[in-house]
Design an enzyme around this catalytic site. Structure first.
Site, PDB file in Angstrom:
ATOM      1  N   ASN A  61       0.832  -1.205   0.000  1.00 53.98           N
ATOM      2  CA  ASN A  61       0.000   0.000   0.000  1.00 53.98           C
ATOM      3  C   ASN A  61       0.865   1.254   0.000  1.00 53.98           C
ATOM      4  O   ASN A  61       0.561   2.232  -0.697  1.00 53.98           O
ATOM      5  CB  ASN A  61      -0.922   0.010   1.222  1.00 53.98           C
ATOM      6  CG  ASN A  61      -2.075  -0.969   1.080  1.00 53.98           C
ATOM      7  OD1 ASN A  61      -2.426  -1.364  -0.023  1.00 53.98           O
ATOM      8  ND2 ASN A  61      -2.652  -1.354   2.196  1.00 53.98           N
ATOM      9  N   GLU A  62       1.951   1.224   0.784  1.00 58.24           N
ATOM     10  CA  GLU A  62       2.861   2.377   0.831  1.00 58.24           C
ATOM     11  C   GLU A  62       3.547   2.569  -0.520  1.00 58.24           C
ATOM     12  O   GLU A  62       3.713   3.697  -0.990  1.00 58.24           O
ATOM     13  CB  GLU A  62       3.895   2.171   1.944  1.00 58.24           C
ATOM     14  CG  GLU A  62       3.309   2.284   3.340  1.00 58.24           C
ATOM     15  CD  GLU A  62       4.238   1.810   4.434  1.00 58.24           C
ATOM     16  OE1 GLU A  62       3.828   1.842   5.600  1.00 58.24           O
ATOM     17  OE2 GLU A  62       5.381   1.387   4.123  1.00 58.24           O
ATOM     18  N   MET A  63       3.939   1.473  -1.140  1.00 57.23           N
ATOM     19  CA  MET A  63       4.555   1.549  -2.468  1.00 57.23           C
ATOM     20  C   MET A  63       3.573   2.158  -3.469  1.00 57.23           C
ATOM     21  O   MET A  63       3.933   3.057  -4.244  1.00 57.23           O
ATOM     22  CB  MET A  63       4.979   0.152  -2.938  1.00 57.23           C
ATOM     23  CG  MET A  63       5.560   0.151  -4.344  1.00 57.23           C
ATOM     24  SD  MET A  63       5.825  -1.538  -4.984  1.00 57.23           S
ATOM     25  CE  MET A  63       7.243  -2.059  -4.036  1.00 57.23           C
TER      26      MET A  63
END
Length: 272
Positions: free
Chosen positions: A191-193
């Site tokens: 999700n952060e990527m």
């Protein structure tokens, strides 16, 4: 930091919606003899008086740091409303003008920060990496790392996801992604990527020991410049380049070379 900036940005948005949707528009002659189209509300138009009071205080509180912008806001406030029979008319163009000033201030006040994206199972190496930069003065103000005490979510910050959202939306980020098999097995990491890719953040990928370039997938371009922490030939020079990138990004003076080399070598030794 600008006092109450976000509160007034949100209030400005609501007032624009209020005047667009609930106000009726009419043509009037303003104090300069110019015909303008303005929205009008009843004298107790909900929200607008609170908005004016809040902005008046906002301009007063921030006048020393941003004198030109606060002068413009005060000037717009003087022309923002006037009586017209049993109604009060609002100069819609001054509301828009204030909204634009607030958005400009919001852009100017995005802080630059390092966001470290990593898998929980890789936190030992990541903690050593954060410690390396902590020795040269980088604090929570400069780095966010969820698994390192003092760089993670402070006690009393409320909802974890709201805090992380604030970190992502309230700052200009350099995202450091510590890629590994653990990373690609973590929904949170992916999700952060994805968020970094959508926001078009500046990012740097660092490959954990045992992870190779051929395993890079997802939103990350495998052709982007990366380096492996277990590359004994290149990791010293790559860490030096990363150090330069981080300090330049944060607009901070570079560490003294001999001190950096000593601590960098300690970090490399900790990798085993």
């Amino acid at each position: 930091m600008i006092i109450d900036l976000q509160k007034n940005v949100e209030m400005s948005k609501r007032v624009l919606e209020l005047l667009n949707v609930k106000g009726t528009f009419e043509n009037i002659i303003d104090a300069r003899g110019v015909m303008i189209t303005v929205p009008r509300c009843k004298r107790n138009c909900v929200g607008v008086d609170t908005y004016i009071k809040s902005l008046t205080q906002f301009a007063l509180d921030n006048k020393n740091k941003y004198p030109n912008e606060m002068f413009e806001i005060e000037e717009a406030l003087r022309e923002i409303k006037f009586p017209a029979g049993d109604h009060i008319c609002f100069n819609f163009y001054q509301v828009v003008r204030i909204d634009e000033i607030l958005k400009l201030l919001q852009y100017k006040n995005h802080k630059r920060k390092i966001f470290i994206s990593h898998a929980e199972k890789d936190k030992k190496i990541v903690k050593s990496f954060v410690t390396l930069f902590a020795k040269f003065g980088l604090t929570r103000e400069h780095i966010f790392c969820s698994s390192v005490e003092g760089y993670n979510i402070p006690i009393g910050s409320g909802d974890i996801y709201e805090y992380l959202l604030k970190e992502y939306t309230g700052n200009e980020l350099l995202v450091l992604m510590f890629l590994s098999n653990n990373y690609y097995s973590s929904a949170a990491c992916l999700n952060e990527m994805g968020a970094a890719w959508i926001r078009k953040d500046t990012y740097q990928t660092i490959l954990m020991p045992g992870f190779d370039f051929v395993h890079i997938k997802g939103a990350i371009n495998p052709r982007d410049i990366s380096f492996r922490l277990d590359d004994v030939e290149l990791r010293k020079s790559k860490l030096d380049e990363l150090k330069d990138l981080i300090f330049k990004y944060l607009d901070l003076p570079l560490p003294e070379d001999s001190a950096w080399i000593k601590e960098r070598n300690k970090f490399i030794k900790s990798l085993g």
